[in-house]
Design a protein around this motif. Structure first.
Motif, PDB file in Angstrom:
ATOM      1  N   SER A   1     -12.895   8.548  -1.613  1.00  0.00           N
ATOM      2  CA  SER A   1     -11.733   8.886  -0.805  1.00  0.00           C
ATOM      3  C   SER A   1     -12.108   9.899   0.252  1.00  0.00           C
ATOM      4  O   SER A   1     -13.020  10.693   0.071  1.00  0.00           O
TER       5      SER A   1
ATOM      6  N   CYS B   1       5.938   8.967   2.851  1.00  0.00           N
ATOM      7  CA  CYS B   1       5.946   7.769   2.019  1.00  0.00           C
ATOM      8  C   CYS B   1       7.373   7.219   1.936  1.00  0.00           C
ATOM      9  O   CYS B   1       8.310   7.974   1.673  1.00  0.00           O
TER      10      CYS B   1
ATOM     11  N   SER C   1     -11.248   0.886  -0.650  1.00  0.00           N
ATOM     12  CA  SER C   1     -10.808   0.034  -1.739  1.00  0.00           C
ATOM     13  C   SER C   1     -11.436  -1.339  -1.592  1.00  0.00           C
ATOM     14  O   SER C   1     -11.578  -1.851  -0.481  1.00  0.00           O
TER      15      SER C   1
ATOM     16  N   VAL D   1      -7.548   2.150   3.112  1.00  0.00           N
ATOM     17  CA  VAL D   1      -6.093   2.125   3.016  1.00  0.00           C
ATOM     18  C   VAL D   1      -5.589   3.560   2.925  1.00  0.00           C
ATOM     19  O   VAL D   1      -6.285   4.444   2.434  1.00  0.00           O
TER      20      VAL D   1
ATOM     21  N   TYR E   1      -3.264   5.994   1.026  1.00  0.00           N
ATOM     22  CA  TYR E   1      -2.819   5.990  -0.359  1.00  0.00           C
ATOM     23  C   TYR E   1      -1.976   7.222  -0.634  1.00  0.00           C
ATOM     24  O   TYR E   1      -2.338   8.326  -0.248  1.00  0.00           O
ATOM     25  N   CYS E   2      -0.845   7.034  -1.302  1.00  0.00           N
ATOM     26  CA  CYS E   2       0.041   8.126  -1.705  1.00  0.00           C
ATOM     27  C   CYS E   2      -0.124   8.363  -3.208  1.00  0.00           C
ATOM     28  O   CYS E   2      -0.417   7.435  -3.965  1.00  0.00           O
TER      29      CYS E   2
ATOM     30  N   GLN F   1       0.517   2.185  -1.238  1.00  0.00           N
ATOM     31  CA  GLN F   1      -0.610   2.138  -0.318  1.00  0.00           C
ATOM     32  C   GLN F   1      -0.284   1.232   0.849  1.00  0.00           C
ATOM     33  O   GLN F   1       0.522   0.324   0.746  1.00  0.00           O
TER      34      GLN F   1
ATOM     35  N   TRP G   1      -0.177   2.303   8.433  1.00  0.00           N
ATOM     36  CA  TRP G   1       0.738   3.048   7.544  1.00  0.00           C
ATOM     37  C   TRP G   1       1.979   3.484   8.321  1.00  0.00           C
ATOM     38  O   TRP G   1       3.090   3.413   7.827  1.00  0.00           O
TER      39      TRP G   1
END
Length: 68
Positions: free
Chosen positions: A3, A15, A28, A40, A42-43, A48, A62
């Motif tokens: 990450s 989000c 990913s 991606v 990601y939360c 995602q 996003w």
């Protein structure tokens, strides 16, 4: 899964599920991508964004949402 944390929270819209705005961009592996890693947003709640080739593209995807 590696990450890369982006420190500036203003890059991401909150989000749509939990309202958090502290996102990460993670690599990913997607089954339909010929064993390629894609990025991606990601939360922490598990949401995602769509897969992208670059951090900028992942962030744009996003932040691109259909408004209800």
């Amino acid at each position: 899964m590696a990450s890369k944390k982006i420190e500036v929270k203003d890059y991401f819209l909150p989000c749509p599920f939990c309202g958090d705005s502290d996102m990460e961009i993670v690599e990913s592996l997607f089954e339909d991508s010929n064993d390629c890693y894609e990025l991606v947003v990601y939360c922490a709640c598990g949401a995602q964004g769509p897969a992208a080739k670059t951090e900028d593209e992942a962030t744009l995807k996003w932040n691109s949402r259909v408004k209800s």
